[in-house]
Write an enzyme that holds these catalytic residues in place. Structure first.
Site, PDB file in Angstrom:
ATOM      1  N   HIS A   1      -9.514   5.423   7.002  1.00  0.00           N
ATOM      2  CA  HIS A   1     -10.662   6.322   6.908  1.00  0.00           C
ATOM      3  C   HIS A   1     -11.743   5.806   7.857  1.00  0.00           C
ATOM      4  O   HIS A   1     -11.821   4.609   8.144  1.00  0.00           O
ATOM      5  CB  HIS A   1     -11.169   6.318   5.459  1.00  0.00           C
ATOM      6  CG  HIS A   1     -12.187   7.350   5.132  1.00  0.00           C
ATOM      7  ND1 HIS A   1     -13.519   7.204   5.469  1.00  0.00           N
ATOM      8  CD2 HIS A   1     -12.092   8.535   4.475  1.00  0.00           C
ATOM      9  CE1 HIS A   1     -14.199   8.255   5.022  1.00  0.00           C
ATOM     10  NE2 HIS A   1     -13.355   9.077   4.424  1.00  0.00           N
TER      11      HIS A   1
ATOM     12  N   ASP B   1      -9.603  -1.422   1.304  1.00  0.00           N
ATOM     13  CA  ASP B   1     -10.278  -0.167   0.981  1.00  0.00           C
ATOM     14  C   ASP B   1      -9.476   0.480  -0.141  1.00  0.00           C
ATOM     15  O   ASP B   1      -8.415   1.049   0.086  1.00  0.00           O
ATOM     16  CB  ASP B   1     -10.323   0.734   2.221  1.00  0.00           C
ATOM     17  CG  ASP B   1     -10.830   2.144   1.931  1.00  0.00           C
ATOM     18  OD1 ASP B   1     -11.045   2.483   0.741  1.00  0.00           O
ATOM     19  OD2 ASP B   1     -10.967   2.921   2.882  1.00  0.00           O
TER      20      ASP B   1
ATOM     21  N   GLN C   1      -8.535   5.138  -2.475  1.00  0.00           N
ATOM     22  CA  GLN C   1      -7.405   5.958  -2.907  1.00  0.00           C
ATOM     23  C   GLN C   1      -6.404   5.170  -3.744  1.00  0.00           C
ATOM     24  O   GLN C   1      -5.450   5.752  -4.262  1.00  0.00           O
ATOM     25  CB  GLN C   1      -6.694   6.552  -1.687  1.00  0.00           C
ATOM     26  CG  GLN C   1      -7.562   7.440  -0.820  1.00  0.00           C
ATOM     27  CD  GLN C   1      -8.039   8.682  -1.540  1.00  0.00           C
ATOM     28  OE1 GLN C   1      -7.376   9.200  -2.438  1.00  0.00           O
ATOM     29  NE2 GLN C   1      -9.207   9.186  -1.156  1.00  0.00           N
TER      30      GLN C   1
ATOM     31  N   LYS D   1     -14.173   9.071  -7.472  1.00  0.00           N
ATOM     32  CA  LYS D   1     -12.762   9.425  -7.347  1.00  0.00           C
ATOM     33  C   LYS D   1     -11.977   9.021  -8.595  1.00  0.00           C
ATOM     34  O   LYS D   1     -10.771   9.261  -8.678  1.00  0.00           O
ATOM     35  CB  LYS D   1     -12.158   8.763  -6.114  1.00  0.00           C
ATOM     36  CG  LYS D   1     -12.786   9.197  -4.789  1.00  0.00           C
ATOM     37  CD  LYS D   1     -12.117   8.507  -3.612  1.00  0.00           C
ATOM     38  CE  LYS D   1     -12.883   8.716  -2.305  1.00  0.00           C
ATOM     39  NZ  LYS D   1     -12.814  10.100  -1.820  1.00  0.00           N
TER      40      LYS D   1
ATOM     41  N   CYS E   1     -11.726  12.626   7.776  1.00  0.00           N
ATOM     42  CA  CYS E   1     -12.367  11.376   8.207  1.00  0.00           C
ATOM     43  C   CYS E   1     -11.317  10.357   8.624  1.00  0.00           C
ATOM     44  O   CYS E   1     -11.420   9.163   8.315  1.00  0.00           O
ATOM     45  CB  CYS E   1     -13.267  10.805   7.113  1.00  0.00           C
ATOM     46  SG  CYS E   1     -14.701  11.825   6.747  1.00  0.00           S
TER      47      CYS E   1
END
Length: 405
Positions: A122, A199, A202, A225, A363
Site C-alpha cells: 500500500h 503492515d 489487512q 478495519k 493505493c
C-alpha cells in the site's frame, strides 16, 4: 458451535439499508468494516459520561477516562501477544504508525542503508520510506511477485545484504489477498541483521496475530478495519527499539520535564503519544475486540474463506472474468476485471444494483503497474457477509457484463 451470521447481522444496522430499490450488499470491507452496535454504544457512553482529558486530571472523570484508555491498551497487548503495554502505542491508524517508524527509527539510518519493501505494498508502506530516502539517502528495494500473486521469496533472499537495515512488508495484500510468510521473512531479515516491520492493516482483521510468534519488531494496524472506530490504530514496537528511537512528535504528554535549557522524554509508550489522544475511540476499540473474540477469529476466518472460495468459483463462470491474485491461503479479497471493461464503470453499475465494492488502484499503483492494469474492482468479505450476498454479486455481474462489452 454453529456460525450464526443472521444473529451477527442484527448488530449492524447499516446492513438493513436499501440502495436504488435493492438490499445493500456491502463488500468494501478491506477499505473499512461496518461497526456493531456495541462499539457505537461504547463511543456514545464515552462522550456522554466520561469525556475528560486523560493522564492529567485528579478529578474522577479524568481518572475514569484514563482507566478506560489504559484498559484498552492492556486489551490490545493481550490480543496481539505483546510482552508489555509499553510496547503498545496508540496512533490514528496504520498509516500514522508506519510513518512513526519511518520518521523515528529512520533517524537511526544513514546514507546507503537499504530498506526492503515489496511490489504489493500500500502507498502507506511506500511513501514514508521514500520521504526518508529523500532526507537520509537510504536505498529502497522492492521484492517482485510471482504470477499467482505470491512473493518471489528467492528474490527477497537475494536482496538481503549487509546493508539491509529494515524490511517492511504487508501481512496481507489489500489487492491480491496474498498472505505473506512474515514469520519466515522476519527470521531471514534478523539473520541479515535487519529490523522487521509488518503492515498489518489487512492481517489483523482476518487472522490471529501473535507478534512474539512472528518475531517482528513493529506491527501496525487500524481499528476501523476490525469493526472498530475510525481514527484509532496501534503500533506495536519492541521495547528495546522504542527506547532507542527519538520521539515522533513533540508536545504535551510525551515529555518527562520541559524547560528552555532542555527537555526529557516520558516513559514508553507516552513518549510517542504527543497531545491529547483519541481516548474515547481507544476505549471503544475494546468493544470491537470483544466482538471479534466473542465469535472467534478462527471462526471468522473459516467463514470468510468459505465465501472467498464460493464467490471465486461462481465468478469464474462469467465470460471474460479476470481475477488478480490466486495464491494459496489468500484472505477474503477478490480483485477482478471483466474483459477490458473499465473498473470504474463496473463499480458504478454494481452500485446501482445495491452492491458496494471498491474500484481503482487501491493505493497500490506500483502493484497495478506490475499487473499491467490501471485498476481493478475489489470485493472483500467480512464476518457478516453471506453466500446470498456472494450470489447477488455474481448475478449482478452477469447482468452488467453485456453492457460493458
Amino acid at each position: 458451535m454453529s456460525y450464526d451470521v443472521d444473529a451477527l447481522r442484527e448488530q449492524f444496522p447499516a446492513l438493513d439499508r436499501s440502495l436504488y430499490g435493492h438490499p445493500l450488499v456491502y463488500l468494501d470491507n478491506a477499505a473499512t468494516s461496518q461497526t456493531p452496535l456495541r462499539v457505537v454504544d461504547a463511543i456514545r457512553d464515552g462522550y456522554l459520561h466520561r469525556k475528560a482529558n486523560v493522564h492529567r486530571g485528579v478529578h474522577t472523570l479524568s481518572q475514569e477516562a484514563t482507566d478506560a484508555m489504559e484498559h484498552a491498551r492492556e486489551r490490545v497487548r493481550a490480543h496481539i501477544g505483546a510482552a508489555s503495554t509499553r510496547e503498545v502505542i496508540f496512533t490514528r491508524g496504520t498509516t500514522e504508525a508506519i510513518n512513526l517508524v519511518a520518521a523515528s527509527y529512520g533517524e537511526l539510518l544513514t546514507e546507503g542503508d537499504e530498506v526492503i519493501l515489496t511490489v504489493m505494498e500500500h502507498h502507506s508502506n511506500i511513501v514514508p520510506w521514500q520521504l526518508l530516502a529523500a532526507r537520509r539517502g537510504i536505498v529502497i528495494k522492492a521484492v517482485p511477485i510471482l504470477p499467482d500473486g505470491s512473493l518471489d521469496m528467492d528474490a527477497y533472499r537475494s536482496m538481503l545484504s549487509p546493508r539491509t537495515r529494515l524490511v517492511s512488508v504487508c501481512h496481507a495484500s489489500n489487492v491480491l489477498g496474498t498472505v505473506n510468510p512474515v514469520a519466515e521473512m522476519c527470521r531471514e531479515a534478523h539473520a541479515a541483521g535487519a529490523v522487521f516491520c509488518v503492515d498489518g492493516a489487512q492481517g489483523a482483521p482476518h487472522m490471529r496475530i501473535d507478534v512474539g510468534a512472528i518475531g517482528c519488531d513493529f506491527y501496525a494496524f487500524s481499528a476501523h478495519k476490525m469493526y472498530g472506530p475510525a481514527g484509532i490504530g496501534v503500533l506495536y514496537g519492541r521495547e528495546e527499539l522504542l527506547n532507542r528511537m527519538p520521539p515522533y512528535q513533540g508536545g504535551g504528554e510525551m515529555i518527562g520535564r520541559c524547560s528552555f535549557s532542555g527537555t526529557t522524554w516520558a516513559e514508553l509508550p507516552y513518549k510517542f503519544e504527543a497531545g491529547t489522544p483519541d481516548f474515547v475511540d481507544a476505549a471503544a476499540f475494546t468493544a470491537a475486540l470483544d466482538f471479534i473474540d466473542g465469535i472467534g477469529i478462527e471462526a471468522i476466518a473459516r467463514h470468510e474463506h468459505d465465501l472467498l472460495t464460493y464467490a471465486t468459483s461462481r465468478m469464474m463462470e462469467i465470460p471474460g472474468m479476470r481475477i488478480f491474485g490466486t495464491a494459496p491461503g489468500k484472505c477474503a479479497v477478490i480483485s477482478f476485471l471483466i474483459g477490458n471493461a473499465h473498473h470504474y464503470d463496473t463499480g458504478m453499475l454494481l452500485d446501482k444494483l445495491g452492491i458496494a465494492v471498491r474500484t481503482g488502484h487501491h493505493c497500490a499503483q506500483p502493484l497495478m503497474e506490475a499487473l499491467g492494469v490501471e485498476g481493478t474492482v475489489r470485493a472483500s468479505f467480512a464476518a457478516y457477509n453471506t453466500r446470498a450476498e456472494a450470489d447477488a454479486l455474481v448475478e449482478a455481474l452477469r447482468r452488467i457484463a453485456p453492457l460493458l462489452s
